[in-house]
Design an enzyme around this catalytic site. Sequence first.
Site, PDB file in Angstrom:
ATOM      1  N   ASP A  76       0.911  -1.062   0.053  1.00 15.39           N
ATOM      2  CA  ASP A  76       0.087  -0.027  -0.180  1.00 15.39           C
ATOM      3  C   ASP A  76       0.889   1.132   0.125  1.00 15.39           C
ATOM      4  O   ASP A  76       1.644   1.470   0.949  1.00 15.39           O
ATOM      5  CB  ASP A  76      -1.138  -0.081   1.244  1.00 15.39           C
ATOM      6  CG  ASP A  76      -1.930   1.285   1.181  1.00 15.39           C
ATOM      7  OD1 ASP A  76      -1.491   2.274   0.997  1.00 15.39           O
ATOM      8  OD2 ASP A  76      -3.312   0.932   1.608  1.00 15.39           O
ATOM      9  N   HIS A  77       1.164   1.820  -1.274  1.00 18.75           N
ATOM     10  CA  HIS A  77       2.044   2.864  -1.349  1.00 18.75           C
ATOM     11  C   HIS A  77       1.947   3.865  -0.235  1.00 18.75           C
ATOM     12  O   HIS A  77       2.743   4.699   0.172  1.00 18.75           O
ATOM     13  CB  HIS A  77       2.258   3.197  -2.743  1.00 18.75           C
ATOM     14  CG  HIS A  77       1.411   4.464  -3.227  1.00 18.75           C
ATOM     15  ND1 HIS A  77      -0.182   4.122  -3.401  1.00 18.75           N
ATOM     16  CD2 HIS A  77       1.387   5.876  -3.109  1.00 18.75           C
ATOM     17  CE1 HIS A  77      -0.637   5.380  -3.834  1.00 18.75           C
ATOM     18  NE2 HIS A  77       0.368   6.446  -3.653  1.00 18.75           N
ATOM     19  N   HIS A  93      -5.835   3.016   1.450  1.00 18.98           N
ATOM     20  CA  HIS A  93      -4.830   4.072   1.699  1.00 18.98           C
ATOM     21  C   HIS A  93      -5.516   4.726   2.810  1.00 18.98           C
ATOM     22  O   HIS A  93      -4.792   5.234   4.097  1.00 18.98           O
ATOM     23  CB  HIS A  93      -4.715   5.130   0.759  1.00 18.98           C
ATOM     24  CG  HIS A  93      -4.121   4.561  -0.686  1.00 18.98           C
ATOM     25  ND1 HIS A  93      -3.465   3.461  -0.710  1.00 18.98           N
ATOM     26  CD2 HIS A  93      -4.517   4.694  -1.986  1.00 18.98           C
ATOM     27  CE1 HIS A  93      -2.978   3.019  -1.763  1.00 18.98           C
ATOM     28  NE2 HIS A  93      -3.791   4.243  -2.547  1.00 18.98           N
TER      29      HIS A  93
HETATM   30  C1  BG6 Z   1      -3.901   5.132  -6.179  1.00 18.52           C
HETATM   31  C2  BG6 Z   1      -5.063   5.385  -6.890  1.00 18.52           C
HETATM   32  O1  BG6 Z   1      -3.720   3.839  -5.433  1.00 18.52           O
HETATM   33  O2  BG6 Z   1      -3.402   6.529  -5.504  1.00 18.52           O
HETATM   34  C3  BG6 Z   1      -5.198   6.625  -7.636  1.00 18.52           C
HETATM   35  O3  BG6 Z   1      -5.448   4.190  -7.824  1.00 18.52           O
HETATM   36  C4  BG6 Z   1      -4.705   7.889  -7.037  1.00 18.52           C
HETATM   37  O4  BG6 Z   1      -6.509   6.791  -8.122  1.00 18.52           O
HETATM   38  C5  BG6 Z   1      -3.529   7.491  -6.222  1.00 18.52           C
HETATM   39  O5  BG6 Z   1      -4.594   8.967  -7.775  1.00 18.52           O
HETATM   40  C6  BG6 Z   1      -2.925   8.824  -5.255  1.00 18.52           C
HETATM   41  O6  BG6 Z   1      -1.876   8.641  -4.938  1.00 18.52           O
HETATM   42  P1  BG6 Z   1      -1.016   9.781  -4.225  1.00 18.52           P
HETATM   43  O7  BG6 Z   1       0.258   9.079  -3.871  1.00 18.52           O
HETATM   44  O8  BG6 Z   1      -0.610  10.650  -5.174  1.00 18.52           O
HETATM   45  O9  BG6 Z   1      -1.779  10.388  -3.314  1.00 18.52           O
END
Ligand code: BG6
Length: 505
Positions: free
Chosen positions: A179-180, A242
């Site tokens: 989960d990034h 997230h």
């Molecule tokens: C991803 C989603 O997991 O996270 C995207 O699939 C979203 O729709 C993105 O734009 C947002 O990530 P960050 O790190 O740019 O907030």
Amino acid sequence: MDPLVFVIFGASGDLTRRKLIPAIYELYKEKYLPEDFVILGVSRSPLSDSEFADKAFLKSGFIDLENEPKERVADFTRRLFYQPIATKNKEDYAKVKVRLEDLDKEFNTLGNYIFYLSTPPSLYEVIPECLAAHGLHQKEGAWRRLVIEKPFGTDLKSAKALNISLLKHFQEEQIYRIDHYLGKETVQNLLVTRFANGIFEPLWNRNYIHHVEITNAESLGVGSRGGYYDGSGALRDMFQNHLMQIIAHIAMEPPISPDARSIRSEKLKLFKSIRPIKEEEVGKYVVRGQYLSSTIRGEKVSGYRDAEGVPIGSMTETFAAVNFFIDNWRWSGVPFYVRTGKRLPTKVTEVVISFKKPAHQLFTRANELTGSHNQLVIRIQPDEGLLMNFGMKVPGEGFRVKNVGMDFHYSDLVNAHVPAAYERLLLDCIKGDATLYAHGESVESAWEFVQPILNAWENNPDIKMYGYPAGTWGPLESDLMVQPAELTWRNPCKNLTADEGYCEL
Ligand code: BG6
């Protein structure tokens, strides 16, 4: 650190060149990786090793190699290999096995492999099974790890099925569900803010906190991802993974130590304490919306339904706001408000802790602005930092109180390399530290909370889908959600401290 082969399935895809190879290169450059490491890309496209190196690294356009020393670039390039296979064909994995054995011999990688699934989710069950069929899932004296990208299932049932399927071949300790958001420094810093300081934790409960808000806003629309997004929607795309992780960091009990087992078990306990929103309550606690065309700063912006790949009349939400409670001693009665949306005024993610007003209002004479909630704003992105809002006496006659802020910005830290989310997560996986990866049970618990909302939206046509003009803070109904009525969301700007009036969007 152990030597290893980093095997990327779906290696000819976008994520490999956009995130994975840049992150691994950065780790390599910063000397975090062992001397004996190589990358094996696996995918359907018929590429040679050097074509893969061009596509994923040398000519990807995602790494600025202009100013890099030539020897370093050459040394990294010689570690890149590629094996084409028919990914759904079990027999073809024999080629991967032979290739890995050859690499082990040539680079002394000792049979330690990370299998990174950067493929369409339909292959998440197929690849582990095929790997196991060739005995690649385990080896005496070596380690094998499996990294799974999101989405981990599309609902509770499919997430459970995926867990069962993975656990047939791999042990839970071998599975890294990525989960990034957990790789973001500021999300990790939520734990440090709470548990490395003496001043916050004593106040971090129902006695002092009035409510908690989390805003996750994106200014962009779905772009060309309409096809994927329409089958997903904001709740599945952002909230289930997230945002649930951010909620866990904000609300969980202190773990007994900062290791994977302790942190993951506190998160699981927290997810189990969130009061479920029943299907029949969804209209009351959840607001969904979809962006409409509008004009933003003189520019015409099209609506969600006009996006490529989105069917006419789509009922997929691009905005969701959820109000829920956590039924435990710490949080009993404290409302949590969490919203996420595309095409909102700016790109920002932040947590706002609103503390209760002073028990006795001393400075309440007419003309005096008093008794606002102290707020702690924890900015996840951008302008990462912390802001504490409190009342201060306006100099001069009487006791007039004004809200002022005390702020810290990450950008003030000099010489600190803030690693990209993927860098941190990949390095942890290489080291075998699963702290920042989601546990199977906890992913299921997060789905358990989200599932009745999805069911209600699907089964009950009376639940409204509100349109909101692109570039606004979502449907008005989500503003009314925050109670009592004189309160509303903090509508943040790009800049952490600017939260009043007009700001740069
Ligand atoms: C991803 C989603 O997991 O996270 C995207 O699939 C979203 O729709 C993105 O734009 C947002 O990530 P960050 O790190 O740019 O907030």
